[in-house]
Design a protein around this motif. Structure first.
Motif, PDB file in Angstrom:
ATOM      1  N   ARG A   1       0.835  -1.194   0.000  1.00 58.47           N
ATOM      2  CA  ARG A   1       0.000   0.000   0.000  1.00 58.47           C
ATOM      3  C   ARG A   1       0.874   1.251   0.000  1.00 58.47           C
ATOM      4  N   ASN A   2       0.430   2.263  -0.679  1.00 59.39           N
ATOM      5  CA  ASN A   2       1.184   3.514  -0.771  1.00 59.39           C
ATOM      6  C   ASN A   2       0.850   4.400   0.425  1.00 59.39           C
ATOM      7  N   VAL A   3       1.542   4.152   1.545  1.00 62.43           N
ATOM      8  CA  VAL A   3       1.282   4.895   2.776  1.00 62.43           C
ATOM      9  C   VAL A   3       2.581   5.463   3.336  1.00 62.43           C
ATOM     10  N   VAL A   4       2.430   6.390   4.260  1.00 66.74           N
ATOM     11  CA  VAL A   4       3.543   6.892   5.064  1.00 66.74           C
ATOM     12  C   VAL A   4       3.246   6.517   6.511  1.00 66.74           C
ATOM     13  N   MET A   5       4.210   5.899   7.175  1.00 64.14           N
ATOM     14  CA  MET A   5       4.019   5.528   8.572  1.00 64.14           C
ATOM     15  C   MET A   5       4.624   6.592   9.477  1.00 64.14           C
ATOM     16  N   ILE A   6       3.839   6.984  10.483  1.00 67.17           N
ATOM     17  CA  ILE A   6       4.244   8.064  11.369  1.00 67.17           C
ATOM     18  C   ILE A   6       4.241   7.580  12.818  1.00 67.17           C
ATOM     19  N   SER A   7       5.306   7.885  13.517  1.00 64.29           N
ATOM     20  CA  SER A   7       5.334   7.670  14.957  1.00 64.29           C
ATOM     21  C   SER A   7       4.774   8.914  15.633  1.00 64.29           C
ATOM     22  N   PRO A   8       3.901   8.752  16.643  1.00 63.29           N
ATOM     23  CA  PRO A   8       3.337   9.935  17.303  1.00 63.29           C
ATOM     24  C   PRO A   8       4.338  10.675  18.166  1.00 63.29           C
ATOM     25  N   ASP A   9       5.501  10.060  18.421  1.00 62.17           N
ATOM     26  CA  ASP A   9       6.555  10.726  19.188  1.00 62.17           C
ATOM     27  C   ASP A   9       7.888  10.045  18.905  1.00 62.17           C
ATOM     28  N   LEU A  10       8.950  10.646  19.392  1.00 62.40           N
ATOM     29  CA  LEU A  10      10.294  10.113  19.158  1.00 62.40           C
ATOM     30  C   LEU A  10      10.473   8.757  19.831  1.00 62.40           C
ATOM     31  N   GLY A  11       9.790   8.541  20.973  1.00 63.60           N
ATOM     32  CA  GLY A  11       9.953   7.303  21.720  1.00 63.60           C
ATOM     33  C   GLY A  11       9.533   6.062  20.964  1.00 63.60           C
ATOM     34  N   SER A  12       8.601   6.200  20.036  1.00 65.16           N
ATOM     35  CA  SER A  12       8.125   5.051  19.261  1.00 65.16           C
ATOM     36  C   SER A  12       8.760   4.969  17.877  1.00 65.16           C
ATOM     37  N   LEU A  13       9.744   5.812  17.623  1.00 63.40           N
ATOM     38  CA  LEU A  13      10.315   5.876  16.281  1.00 63.40           C
ATOM     39  C   LEU A  13      10.932   4.554  15.840  1.00 63.40           C
ATOM     40  N   ASN A  14      11.654   3.882  16.739  1.00 63.51           N
ATOM     41  CA  ASN A  14      12.285   2.614  16.363  1.00 63.51           C
ATOM     42  C   ASN A  14      11.250   1.555  16.001  1.00 63.51           C
ATOM     43  N   ARG A  15      10.113   1.564  16.717  1.00 64.82           N
ATOM     44  CA  ARG A  15       9.050   0.615  16.393  1.00 64.82           C
ATOM     45  C   ARG A  15       8.527   0.869  14.976  1.00 64.82           C
ATOM     46  N   VAL A  16       8.292   2.149  14.675  1.00 63.33           N
ATOM     47  CA  VAL A  16       7.748   2.505  13.370  1.00 63.33           C
ATOM     48  C   VAL A  16       8.767   2.227  12.270  1.00 63.33           C
ATOM     49  N   LYS A  17      10.017   2.402  12.590  1.00 62.56           N
ATOM     50  CA  LYS A  17      11.079   2.101  11.618  1.00 62.56           C
ATOM     51  C   LYS A  17      11.031   0.634  11.214  1.00 62.56           C
ATOM     52  N   VAL A  18      10.826  -0.250  12.194  1.00 61.88           N
ATOM     53  CA  VAL A  18      10.720  -1.680  11.908  1.00 61.88           C
ATOM     54  C   VAL A  18       9.485  -1.964  11.058  1.00 61.88           C
ATOM     55  N   ALA A  19       8.339  -1.426  11.484  1.00 62.27           N
ATOM     56  CA  ALA A  19       7.095  -1.668  10.744  1.00 62.27           C
ATOM     57  C   ALA A  19       7.210  -1.178   9.305  1.00 62.27           C
ATOM     58  N   SER A  20       7.783   0.006   9.121  1.00 62.83           N
ATOM     59  CA  SER A  20       7.882   0.577   7.767  1.00 62.83           C
ATOM     60  C   SER A  20       8.801  -0.235   6.873  1.00 62.83           C
ATOM     61  N   SER A  21       9.824  -0.860   7.480  1.00 60.81           N
ATOM     62  CA  SER A  21      10.741  -1.680   6.674  1.00 60.81           C
ATOM     63  C   SER A  21      10.031  -2.902   6.109  1.00 60.81           C
ATOM     64  N   TYR A  22       9.056  -3.428   6.844  1.00 59.14           N
ATOM     65  CA  TYR A  22       8.274  -4.566   6.351  1.00 59.14           C
ATOM     66  C   TYR A  22       7.158  -4.120   5.418  1.00 59.14           C
ATOM     67  N   ALA A  23       6.685  -2.903   5.602  1.00 63.27           N
ATOM     68  CA  ALA A  23       5.659  -2.367   4.706  1.00 63.27           C
ATOM     69  C   ALA A  23       6.262  -1.866   3.403  1.00 63.27           C
ATOM     70  N   GLY A  24       7.543  -1.523   3.450  1.00 63.70           N
ATOM     71  CA  GLY A  24       8.200  -0.951   2.279  1.00 63.70           C
ATOM     72  C   GLY A  24       7.767   0.469   2.016  1.00 63.70           C
ATOM     73  N   CYS A  25       7.659   1.266   3.101  1.00 64.93           N
ATOM     74  CA  CYS A  25       7.180   2.638   2.943  1.00 64.93           C
ATOM     75  C   CYS A  25       8.057   3.611   3.726  1.00 64.93           C
ATOM     76  N   GLU A  26       7.821   4.901   3.535  1.00 66.68           N
ATOM     77  CA  GLU A  26       8.546   5.936   4.265  1.00 66.68           C
ATOM     78  C   GLU A  26       8.010   6.059   5.687  1.00 66.68           C
ATOM     79  N   PHE A  27       8.832   6.655   6.558  1.00 66.07           N
ATOM     80  CA  PHE A  27       8.397   6.851   7.939  1.00 66.07           C
ATOM     81  C   PHE A  27       8.978   8.141   8.489  1.00 66.07           C
TER      82      PHE A  27
END
Length: 279
Positions: free
Chosen positions: A146-172
């Motif tokens: 899906r053509n989405v952008v993944m956003i972390s609501p704060d810096l503390g969750s950034l690493n989690r979103v980085k992992v999720a985005s790598s599997y989604a193949g999208c920007e974060f």
């Protein structure tokens, strides 16, 4: 070996039992008129895989009673959502470090503990027998293609979103959050290129929904085409889900660590893999 389903995780327990090819134990749960809980677990002899998320004080007490009911067996505690994990340090003199107390209690019964995305490394450090499963790849995989952008609501969750985005193949990216009090936060926008894009806010826990509501407002102001949110643990206290929809969130998805109508992703496979590796 039998899987024992606590009342907070019956569907996930069934899914795990199916993955392992083993039976569910027969259980009986009651509440006495004075509010005390009653637990009976039948037919467990050698090994018990107890599946129970802790999303309330009742869940915790029931978990302890389940442990006692199967105390003659080897116990593997599968606690997909580890309540109290956000209380992982004392900020003032005399405060209980609640997850430390809970960890001691659980590990006094359980030979091993499996959880999913425990809230912090600090919370994890109080356990001696813990395996923490990461569900962020599952969330990422759900959005793959899906053509989405993944956003972390704060810096503390950034690493989690980085992992999720790598599997989604999208920007974060992430938003900057300042917590004002227990229920209110202020979101400060960064220079995010979300104009005309479908955005997915990704976090480990959605509790009151306050953070997601404020983040959605910011993203809409920045021109996002649509906003969805995805989390591992859908606590959704009170009318949190209504708050999210009223704020303009198009869709909310979560895993089945806490069983809700929005639990679109199951962690059963990942938990079963850990159980099979250790068997």
């Amino acid at each position: 070996m039998k899987v024992v389903a606590g009342q907070s995780s019956p569907l996930l327990a069934k899914r795990i039992a199916e993955k392992l090819g083993c039976e569910l134990a027969k259980t009986t749960y009651k509440v006495f008129p004075d509010g005390e809980l009653y637990v009976r677990v039948e037919g467990v002899k050698d090994e018990a895989i107890v599946v129970q998320s802790i999303n309330s004080n009742k869940d915790l007490v029931q978990l302890m009673l389940i442990f006692d009911a199967v105390a003659n067996a080897d116990i593997i505690a599968v606690i997909p959502y580890m309540g109290y994990a956000r209380q992982d340090r004392a900020f003032n003199d005399g405060e209980a470090v609640s997850i430390r107390a809970v960890a001691k209690l659980i590990e006094s019964y359980a030979d091993r503990v499996i959880t999913v995305n425990i809230h912090s490394e600090k919370a994890k450090s109080y356990f001696k027998k813990l395996v923490d499963v990461d569900a962020m790849p599952l969330i990422g995989g759900y959005y793959k293609g899906r053509n989405v952008v993944m956003i972390s609501p704060d810096l503390g969750s950034l690493n989690r979103v980085k992992v999720a985005s790598s599997y989604a193949g999208c920007e974060f990216d992430y938003l900057e959050k300042v917590r004002l009090d227990a229920e209110n936060v202020e979101i400060k926008p960064k220079s995010l290129d979300v104009g005309g894009k479908d955005v997915v806010i990704v976090d480990d826990i959605i509790s009151t929904g306050g953070t997601i509501v404020e983040a959605t407002k910011v993203l809409k102001d920045l021109g996002a085409k649509s906003v969805e949110c995805a989390c591992v643990h859908a606590v959704l206290a009170g009318d949190a889900l209504n708050k999210l929809f009223n704020a303009g969130v198009k869709r909310v998805i979560a895993t089945d660590t806490i069983e809700k109508s929005i639990s679109a992703i199951s962690v059963a496979d990942e938990i079963a893999k850990v159980l099979l590796q250790d068997s």
